[in-house]
Design a protein around this motif. Structure first.
Motif, PDB file in Angstrom:
ATOM      1  N   UNK A  97       0.833  -1.206   0.000  1.00  0.00           N
ATOM      2  CA  UNK A  97       0.000   0.000   0.000  1.00  0.00           C
ATOM      3  C   UNK A  97       0.867   1.254   0.000  1.00  0.00           C
ATOM      4  N   UNK A  98       1.884   1.305   0.841  1.00  0.00           N
ATOM      5  CA  UNK A  98       2.735   2.488   0.906  1.00  0.00           C
ATOM      6  C   UNK A  98       3.478   2.718  -0.404  1.00  0.00           C
ATOM      7  N   UNK A  99       3.914   1.653  -1.053  1.00  0.00           N
ATOM      8  CA  UNK A  99       4.629   1.800  -2.323  1.00  0.00           C
ATOM      9  C   UNK A  99       3.687   2.250  -3.440  1.00  0.00           C
ATOM     10  N   UNK A 100       2.457   1.766  -3.440  1.00  0.00           N
ATOM     11  CA  UNK A 100       1.487   2.224  -4.443  1.00  0.00           C
ATOM     12  C   UNK A 100       1.162   3.695  -4.216  1.00  0.00           C
ATOM     13  N   UNK A 101       1.043   4.104  -2.953  1.00  0.00           N
ATOM     14  CA  UNK A 101       0.830   5.525  -2.657  1.00  0.00           C
ATOM     15  C   UNK A 101       2.023   6.348  -3.141  1.00  0.00           C
ATOM     16  N   UNK A 102       3.226   5.819  -2.980  1.00  0.00           N
ATOM     17  CA  UNK A 102       4.412   6.506  -3.472  1.00  0.00           C
ATOM     18  C   UNK A 102       4.368   6.644  -4.991  1.00  0.00           C
ATOM     19  N   UNK A 103       3.914   5.584  -5.677  1.00  0.00           N
ATOM     20  CA  UNK A 103       3.801   5.650  -7.134  1.00  0.00           C
ATOM     21  C   UNK A 103       2.785   6.708  -7.562  1.00  0.00           C
ATOM     22  N   UNK A 104       1.684   6.803  -6.829  1.00  0.00           N
ATOM     23  CA  UNK A 104       0.698   7.847  -7.128  1.00  0.00           C
ATOM     24  C   UNK A 104       1.336   9.228  -6.989  1.00  0.00           C
ATOM     25  N   UNK A 105       2.084   9.440  -5.923  1.00  0.00           N
ATOM     26  CA  UNK A 105       2.729  10.740  -5.716  1.00  0.00           C
ATOM     27  C   UNK A 105       3.728  11.057  -6.826  1.00  0.00           C
ATOM     28  N   UNK A 106       4.499  10.064  -7.228  1.00  0.00           N
ATOM     29  CA  UNK A 106       5.471  10.292  -8.305  1.00  0.00           C
ATOM     30  C   UNK A 106       4.759  10.553  -9.630  1.00  0.00           C
ATOM     31  N   UNK A 107       3.626   9.889  -9.855  1.00  0.00           N
ATOM     32  CA  UNK A 107       2.841  10.167 -11.064  1.00  0.00           C
ATOM     33  C   UNK A 107       2.419  11.632 -11.110  1.00  0.00           C
ATOM     34  N   UNK A 108       1.997  12.145  -9.980  1.00  0.00           N
ATOM     35  CA  UNK A 108       1.629  13.555  -9.912  1.00  0.00           C
ATOM     36  C   UNK A 108       2.868  14.448 -10.040  1.00  0.00           C
ATOM     37  N   UNK A 109       3.975  14.001  -9.462  1.00  0.00           N
ATOM     38  CA  UNK A 109       5.207  14.775  -9.559  1.00  0.00           C
ATOM     39  C   UNK A 109       5.671  14.898 -10.996  1.00  0.00           C
ATOM     40  N   UNK A 110       5.564  13.816 -11.762  1.00  0.00           N
ATOM     41  CA  UNK A 110       5.964  13.841 -13.168  1.00  0.00           C
ATOM     42  C   UNK A 110       5.070  14.792 -13.953  1.00  0.00           C
ATOM     43  N   UNK A 111       3.773  14.758 -13.702  1.00  0.00           N
ATOM     44  CA  UNK A 111       2.841  15.602 -14.453  1.00  0.00           C
ATOM     45  C   UNK A 111       3.035  17.082 -14.153  1.00  0.00           C
ATOM     46  N   UNK A 112       3.380  17.393 -12.897  1.00  0.00           N
ATOM     47  CA  UNK A 112       3.468  18.803 -12.488  1.00  0.00           C
ATOM     48  C   UNK A 112       4.898  19.300 -12.351  1.00  0.00           C
ATOM     49  N   UNK A 113       5.874  18.412 -12.503  1.00  0.00           N
ATOM     50  CA  UNK A 113       7.253  18.818 -12.262  1.00  0.00           C
ATOM     51  C   UNK A 113       7.450  19.265 -10.821  1.00  0.00           C
ATOM     52  N   UNK A 114       6.795  18.572  -9.898  1.00  0.00           N
ATOM     53  CA  UNK A 114       6.720  19.012  -8.506  1.00  0.00           C
ATOM     54  C   UNK A 114       7.707  18.261  -7.629  1.00  0.00           C
ATOM     55  N   UNK A 115       8.631  18.972  -7.037  1.00  0.00           N
ATOM     56  CA  UNK A 115       9.530  18.373  -6.082  1.00  0.00           C
ATOM     57  C   UNK A 115       8.819  17.951  -4.810  1.00  0.00           C
ATOM     58  N   UNK A 116       7.732  18.667  -4.452  1.00  0.00           N
ATOM     59  CA  UNK A 116       6.999  18.326  -3.237  1.00  0.00           C
ATOM     60  C   UNK A 116       6.357  16.953  -3.359  1.00  0.00           C
ATOM     61  N   UNK A 117       5.710  16.683  -4.488  1.00  0.00           N
ATOM     62  CA  UNK A 117       5.105  15.378  -4.686  1.00  0.00           C
ATOM     63  C   UNK A 117       6.164  14.289  -4.724  1.00  0.00           C
ATOM     64  N   UNK A 118       7.301  14.565  -5.325  1.00  0.00           N
ATOM     65  CA  UNK A 118       8.382  13.577  -5.375  1.00  0.00           C
ATOM     66  C   UNK A 118       8.890  13.263  -3.974  1.00  0.00           C
ATOM     67  N   UNK A 119       9.073  14.291  -3.160  1.00  0.00           N
ATOM     68  CA  UNK A 119       9.552  14.096  -1.796  1.00  0.00           C
ATOM     69  C   UNK A 119       8.541  13.309  -0.964  1.00  0.00           C
ATOM     70  N   UNK A 120       7.266  13.588  -1.165  1.00  0.00           N
ATOM     71  CA  UNK A 120       6.227  12.832  -0.459  1.00  0.00           C
ATOM     72  C   UNK A 120       6.291  11.360  -0.834  1.00  0.00           C
TER      73      UNK A 120
END
Length: 708
Positions: free
Chosen positions: A172-195
């Motif tokens: 579950x935690x790794x899938x949540x991490x993948x969701x955050x990275x997906x958003x990070x890629x779309x927005x170029x967001x360091x915050x989402x990547x760090x999360x």
């Protein structure tokens, strides 16, 4: 003109939920269609049914972790350290994050099998929901819906989410991490990547280095697909890496740096959390435990997951658990290469990298390896299957080119492989193989025929072929998944949950051990020994490192878990029949056998002022008592009996001080039990209690006498 231009771009986007349009320079994401939300709800409902059906057959799951959950629910110090016993003599041999969830549930709702297992099912359903949202943002509603259903019907995921091993929370935690990275890629967001990095670190606190396996794929997706300048992207990655390290080692550092007396860390050689990470449960799982890191188990991996090598995921132990859709995933990656999907590159790198990294690590790991570890592959398999099916359908419908043939070829390859796996156990569900092969052949004929005819009405045949293909591809894993709650498969019980018929998977399971009593016992001592053999009289729930049972080692009175060789109903610790053999191994019902009741009753009546009610050679011997009573029962040697949680000098001092009187040696004694100085001390300095098998009275007035 501006409005007409915008409408034109919207029509070009079509029904793709990942397409972005802009009105007055404001990004707008098309609304998710209702059928996608209904598909997600249906997949979650089906998963919940599979995870929660027939909970009476689950008992408390893995008895080792269940005992720890009860101990942790009774004391906040035990909760923090992940203690196995209420007094805190030693910890389980994993970080405690997964047990925190179970212990909190037991503290709120009272300790029971449901309080331990239901949270696992909830976490499993949440993982499906988060995966759907991640794939939806990457590849649209069709891919997301397929992915949700594939993960819900992955056999090993159904098995592990009906158990209390830590893999469920980690996934579950790794899938949540993948969701955050997906958003990070779309927005170029360091915050989402760090999360996302922080969530991987949290996964480390559930299963240590196994959670890190997918981290390179997450970081690579951001590096190669995020719309940021290289220098800024590298800064974001550096920050995320720092957060990953900090969150991963926060608990390890807190345990090792905390002053004062602390529990012995189960599975370690010196009682430290750091040694656990780099030893038995860390690098030892990849490189093998040839140095006896805390367990003395040796290189025990092939006993559970088959020999390491390129084809490990396709062997008899693992094929039916996770390999069904791997041919389809390979075709999906080929489709991504054909279409050169730059707009979706991040997702292909993330999920493709996840799959390849897990395959590489699991295939070549030399240490102890259990089939249920492969549940970590399920999110990547599901995401790639969903996205691949959509891409191959698009290629199939394109005019010209030979790329259309990729879809029927993928269906044929996947169905043929499923037929091969099913054929390995021809007497189990004999109708399944002809059914899936017939459906697969019909699907391929419809798809190829519709394409070659090129008739306007052929599209209906193509759609029919696609539907039949989907059913043919998912039928075998769905049947294997359903065998787990149905109780008529060959699952190995709580310590090594598997799906499908007997003969797949191997004996094995979980480990653990917990904390120290008030006053504590000093740590920092090593263990060792050869691969353990179960002695006569091993009680239900007994076992060896990570729940392993050596070949031919069967306790007196039947097979492990209190069951007969034929799989009939056994005593406490057993589960419903699943084809006999190892069916009930390591599953605790919460009751005690008549022999265990005699032990605990005698100890209660005669303990006097002893702080510790009972000590056992190993945690597998103590677990049934802790689950049934919650009383102060401790293990001398952790899960497998080799941990130096209590040394012989400490044992003698506890007896001399009147803090311990009774020791039971009838259960599993661990590796080299006949050479363990602690067990020798008990058997030579204490008196065997008459009419209570395996129980020794070590009262000071008796401890100077040698028993016959």
């Amino acid at each position: 003109m501006r409005l007409s231009s915008t409408l034109k771009r919207a029509l070009t986007c079509g029904a793709d939920a990942g397409c972005m349009i802009a009105i007055d320079d404001t990004p707008v994401r098309p609304r998710e269609p209702a059928w996608s939300r209904w598909a997600l709800l249906a997949a979650c409902a089906a998963a919940g049914l599979l995870y929660l059906w027939a909970l009476d057959s689950i008992g408390y799951g893995n008895s080792y972790y269940a005992a720890a959950a009860r101990s942790m629910s009774q004391d906040w110090s035990a909760f923090f350290f992940g203690s196995f016993d209420p007094l805190g003599v030693s910890t389980v041999d994993k970080p405690p994050a997964a047990l925190w969830v179970q212990a909190l549930s037991a503290r709120v709702f009272g300790f029971s099998g449901a309080a331990v297992i239901v949270p696992q099912a909830v976490l499993g359903v949440l993982a499906i929901a988060v995966l759907h949202r991640a794939v939806l943002r990457w590849h649209g509603p069709a891919a997301a819906s397929i992915a949700a259903w594939v993960m819900a019907l992955t056999p090993i995921t159904v098995a592990i989410n009906r158990d209390n091993n830590p893999d469920t929370l980690m996934v579950l935690l790794l899938v949540c991490a993948a969701y955050c990275v997906t958003r990070a890629v779309a927005a170029g967001s360091g915050w989402w990547l760090t999360t996302g990095a922080a969530l991987v670190g949290a996964g480390f606190t559930a299963k240590m280095l196994q959670a890190w396996v997918v981290a390179p794929a997450l970081f690579a997706a951001y590096l190669f697909a995020a719309d940021v300048r290289l220098a800024r992207g590298l800064r974001h990655l550096a920050g995320a890496a720092a957060v990953l390290l900090a969150t991963s080692f926060a608990w390890v550092a807190a345990v090792d740096l905390l002053p004062g007396r602390k529990p012995y860390i189960g599975g370690s050689r010196d009682g430290s959390a750091w040694d656990l990470v780099i030893g038995y449960n860390g690098l030892g799982r990849i490189l093998g435990n040839r140095d006896g890191a805390g367990t003395g188990a040796g290189n025990a991996g092939p006993s559970f997951g088959g020999e390491p090598g390129l084809t490990r995921l396709f062997n008899d132990q693992l094929a039916g658990q996770i390999s069904w859709l791997l041919p389809l995933c390979a075709a999906a990656l080929a489709a991504a290469f054909v279409v050169r999907a730059r707009a979706r590159r991040g997702g292909w790198v993330l999920w493709g990298g996840w799959l390849v990294l897990c395959w590489a690590v699991f295939s070549f790991a030399e240490g102890i390896f259990h089939p249920y570890y492969t549940t970590q592959l399920a999110p990547a398999v599901a995401a790639l299957a969903g996205a691949g099916a959509v891409e191959m359908w698009r290629l199939y419908r394109r005019p010209g080119r030979l790329a259309w043939a990729l879809l029927p070829a993928a269906v044929a390859g996947t169905v043929v492989w499923a037929g091969q796996v099913v054929a390995r156990t021809p007497d189990w569900r004999p109708w399944l193989r002809p059914a899936i092969l017939t459906a697969g052949a019909l699907a391929v004929l419809l798809l190829v025929g519709a394409r070659l005819l090129a008739h306007p009405r052929a599209f209906r045949a193509a759609v029919a072929g696609g539907v039949v293909a989907g059913l043919a591809v998912i039928a075998a894993p769905a049947v294997w998944a359903a065998s787990v709650p149905a109780g008529d498969g060959g699952g190995m019980g709580g310590v090594n949950p598997t799906a499908g018929p007997s003969g797949f998977g191997g004996p094995g399971g979980g480990r653990g051990g917990p904390g120290r009593p008030p006053g504590g016992f000093p740590g920092g001592r090593g263990g060792g020994g050869g691969f353990p053999a179960a002695p006569p009289g091993t009680p239900p729930g007994g076992g060896t490192p990570d729940g392993a049972v050596p070949d031919g080692a069967v306790p007196d009175g039947g097979s492990p878990g209190g069951r007969t060789a034929g799989g009939g109903a056994g005593g406490p610790g057993g589960s419903r029949g699943r084809g006999g053999g190892m069916a009930g191994f390591g599953v605790a019902s919460g009751g005690l056998t008549s022999a265990q009741k005699a032990v605990i009753e005698h100890a209660r009546k005669n303990r006097g002022g002893a702080e510790i009610l009972l000590a056992t050679a190993s945690a597998t011997g103590a677990a049934p008592y802790i689950i049934a009573t919650g009383e102060d029962v401790v293990a001398l040697g952790g899960f497998n009996g080799t941990d130096q949680a209590i040394t012989v000098d400490e044992l003698a001092r506890l007896v001399a001080d009147g803090r311990l009187r009774f020791v039971e040696l009838s259960g599993f004694r661990g590796a080299g039990g006949d050479r363990d100085t602690r067990l020798t001390w008990v058997s030579t300095r204490c008196s065997a209690v008459k009419d209570v098998a395996g129980l020794y009275d070590c009262a000071p007035s008796r401890a100077d006498r040698t028993t016959s």
